[in-house]
Every structure is written in C-alpha cells, then in structure tokens.
Enzyme design. Sequence first.
Site, short mmCIF file in Angstrom:
data_model
loop_
_atom_site.label_atom_id
_atom_site.label_comp_id
_atom_site.label_asym_id
_atom_site.label_seq_id
_atom_site.Cartn_x
_atom_site.Cartn_y
_atom_site.Cartn_z
N HIS A 147 7.55 -2.31 2.35
CA HIS A 147 7.51 -1.00 2.21
C HIS A 147 8.75 -0.13 2.24
O HIS A 147 8.93 0.53 1.32
CB HIS A 147 6.76 -0.33 3.49
N HIS A 181 0.81 -1.22 0.18
CA HIS A 181 -0.04 0.02 -0.11
C HIS A 181 0.86 1.27 -0.05
O HIS A 181 0.35 2.53 -0.30
CB HIS A 181 -1.04 0.15 1.05
N ASP A 203 7.55 -7.25 8.50
CA ASP A 203 6.34 -6.67 8.43
C ASP A 203 6.61 -5.22 7.47
O ASP A 203 5.52 -4.85 7.03
CB ASP A 203 5.93 -6.42 9.68
C1 BG6 Z 1 1.27 -2.65 7.34
C2 BG6 Z 1 1.92 -3.66 8.56
O1 BG6 Z 1 1.73 -3.13 6.25
O2 BG6 Z 1 1.63 -1.23 7.39
C3 BG6 Z 1 1.42 -2.75 9.90
O3 BG6 Z 1 1.57 -4.61 8.68
C4 BG6 Z 1 1.90 -1.24 9.78
O4 BG6 Z 1 2.17 -3.35 10.89
C5 BG6 Z 1 1.24 -0.72 8.47
O5 BG6 Z 1 1.25 -0.58 10.94
C6 BG6 Z 1 1.68 0.97 8.45
O6 BG6 Z 1 1.04 1.50 7.20
P1 BG6 Z 1 0.80 3.23 7.45
O7 BG6 Z 1 0.15 3.22 6.01
O8 BG6 Z 1 -0.06 3.16 8.54
O9 BG6 Z 1 2.18 3.75 7.45
#
Ligand code: BG6
Length: 491
Positions: free
Chosen positions: A239, A177, A234
């Site tokens: 990311h 995402h 994770d």
């Molecule tokens: C998710 C993780 O992919 O991304 C979570 O599994 C994390 O642990 C989250 O909290 C963070 O996403 P964002 O968009 O809030 O930075």
Amino acid sequence: MAVEQTPAVDVALFGALGDLAVRKLYAAMYFLEHGGLLADNTRILGLARHEHDAASFTQLVSDALHKHVDKKSLDDTVLERFLARLDYLKLDFSDTKGYTAITKWNKDSGSPLMVYLSVPASIFGVICENLDKSKALNEESRVIVEKPIGYDLETSIETNDAIGKVFAENQIYRIDHYLGKETVQNLLALRFANPLFGNQWSQANISHVEITVAETVGVEGRWGYYDQAGQVRDMLQNHLMQLLCMIAMEPPTSLDADSIRNEKVKVLKALRPIEGERLATDVVRGQYTEGTSGGKQVPGYLDEEGANVNSHTETFVALKAEVANWRWAGVPFYLRTGKRMSERLAQIVIHFRQQPHYIFDPDQRGLATNKLVIRLQPDEGINLQILTKDSGLDKGMRLRPGPLDLDFHKAFPTERIPDAYERLILEVMKGRQYLFVRRDEVEWSWRWVDKLIDGWTSRGVPPQRYPAGSWGPVSSIAMITRDGYSWYEEY
Ligand code: BG6
C-alpha cells in the site's frame, strides 16, 4: 454523458465463505447492482469446500449483506435481483475432476470467466492448473489475486510463475485495494489535470513528503499470519509503495494501464536501498505494548491471543526513503505506518519549499511554507495550507496559515464514495488493468523491501516499544526532527 455498459461476466469466486468475501466482496458487488452497473447476464458462482446448496449459500450472502451494508442502501428489489445471480459449487480445490462443473457452468452462458482467488497464495498454482486442465479458460478469461504476493522476492516470483503458467499478464489483476480508493485515483487527477500542481511537482519546489497510514486496530485475531509478515510486508511493501509511486511517478503518456505502470516501475527502480549506517538513522521499527485505543484498554502485541512472547515482529515502521532521480534528488519521503496508533488516518502531505526571499516577521519564518494535505481516510479530501494576512488593526503584517479545503463529503454531499472493492471489481469486468499491479511492480518493490529486512535482521536490533494509542516510538519523531522537519499533526 452516456453510462458505459459493463459487459456480462461469469464470476467464479474461490474462497466464497472466507472473511474477505463475506465482509467485502458481496457488499461491493451488491453496490454495483444498486448502481445499475452489473450486466443482466452476469452470474456469480461461490466455490468452497463446505457443504451448501444454492439456497443455503444465497441465505448466507443475504445475511452477510444485512450485516455489512448500511440499512438505507439495502433495497429489497435490488437485493432480490442480486441474490438471483448466485449459485454455489462445493469443491475440493485440489480435485481436478471437480472443475469440469465450472467449465460446464460457464459454457452455458458464453460470458468471459472472471476467476477471483480469495484464498491463500499457496494454492493459487493448483487452482490455476486445474482450471486449465479442465478447459475452463480461454483468452477472455481473467484472474483476480489478492496480496500478499509472496513473502519476499523469491516467493513472489514463485507465486507469479504459478499464475503465469496459465494466465497471460494481460489477464492477471493483482489487487492492492489502496489503488481502488477514491482519493488515490484523485492523485492522478490532481497531478495531471491541474497545471497549478503539475508545474510545482519536483525538488525545485517541494522540500519533503510525508506518507502516513495509521490504524487503530491491532492484529484482530490474525496473530499467526501477522507475525510472519509484520507491518513492512503487510502494509509498506504494497500500500505505501503504491502511494509513493503515485506521488513520485513521471506523467504517463495516457491513462492506459502500461503507461501508468511503466512510470511506477521507474520509481521503484530509483529507490535508494536503505543499508549500512542508514539502517540506524533512517528506519525505526516499533512494537506496541498495552495501552488505550478507542477509549478501551487493549493488550500489547505480545499479550495478544496466540502470541509468541519472544517475537521481534514490527507493528510499526517509519523510514526515510529517497527516490534517486532528476525530479526527486534530495527530497526525503518520510513513510510511516503502524497498528494500534492514536487515530485511523491515511494521509499524504506535500511540503513546499520556503520563499527564496522572505520579507515578513522573522519569528514567523517557520510558518512560511505551503502544504498540500491529501486525506485518504477517514474523511476523503484535499486541503492546501496557504498563508494569508492575519486580520485586525493590531496585527500589522502578521501571517496566518489557513486552509483551502476540499472535503469531498461536504463539496459533493449527494455522492456516495464507493468502497475500493466496488471500483476494482468493476474495472476487472470492463477488462481495464490500470488500477492493478503488474508483476514487475511487485518484484521491484520486494527487491527494495528485502534489502531493508535483511539489513535490520543482520543488525539484530529488536523493535522499540510504543504504547497502544500513541503515534509510535519517540525515535520516529527524532528521525524527522534531525532533518529539521516534524510530522504534520493537524489531523
Ligand atoms: C490490509 C492489511 O491489506 O489492509 C491489514 O492486510 C490492514 O492489516 C488493511 O488492516 C488496511 O486497509 P484499510 O483500507 O482499512 O486502510
């Protein structure tokens, strides 16, 4: 410019009552409705094991929207139009026969089937197989899968194989995402639409790069899942690796999905493994203890509900990565991510080199670099730190750092920044893959991460403790200080 029409699709949402769907997916699709971006004939079929009919499911989605969409965006007419698209099918995902109802539902419309697997990866295979057996799929069908894709290289290959038996790569949309976040896409614009930056973007002008993704949340009742994963699996494997790729990749030949993804894969392949002595100097793992977060006292990781007190799982990692290629030789990429940190912050800082010949006050030499700060959250924006002359008769030629600031909320106040899922779902509807992760990207990233995890597992050194509400173990500061740098702290 004419608004591009979104083609109609039939969305089959597996895991329709799950946390992601309830918190994010309905809201994302509601906003697409709100923006007039859903085709008239698009329909959504919720699939889960629980007893519901269309009416009770619709009520559940309506409740979710009232909870997760801000009041001023909830419009009765839009809501009604959106809810009218919903239907529900109670389905045991292992029951092949039950899937014929999906085939029939989709045949009625003739729209492409968009399968959303918002379920654990362990059942991706069985769902894909059952869809195939019940002849629900054709070459226009597509599937969306969420991370984690595997636990390591081996299991990610198994997961990818299970999906790949039924769907071709050009039908598979693997979500990270972060790629749907506005500022992440802006990296493409920043780098490849602005010669000002494009021409500076290499070891000749950049000394080092920082990527920080800090969260204030802890494990939020997910101890069981999280303890198997840790912050590296994770957050880092997906990311942060994607952010690194967007910063380090070569210019793609076009915005076409494979042009971009080919360049990202080259970066992943060029990552130097962290092994041997570097495991002691270039990686810091941490685990939070009790502390204060958001003004509240919070428990340590090992005191969270359901915790195994002997766990050595990391909730923080900082490391120095190196991209061994012509463009980036000798430029350290400092990556850091953690739970229960002092602030919620996702930011990339590009540090430019000092002038080759310096003529100002020697005491101010340390100031004399430009920094490009790219904020992903909380306040999306881009900020270039430049040096100007300090004003005032008594200041002589003293220098003063100051920002050239582009805060998206201030610069474009009427524009709402869409949530990552809105953009990603829309791109799947349009059949465009450039914001999704290709199989080889996932696998190359695992290769590098597996080596790192194997390395520290064999060293057997437990993570260092850091109090909740801090910036992680102090040795993560020492790691960067040893190289003569410091983490950029103007949050
Ligand atoms: C998710 C993780 O992919 O991304 C979570 O599994 C994390 O642990 C989250 O909290 C963070 O996403 P964002 O968009 O809030 O930075």
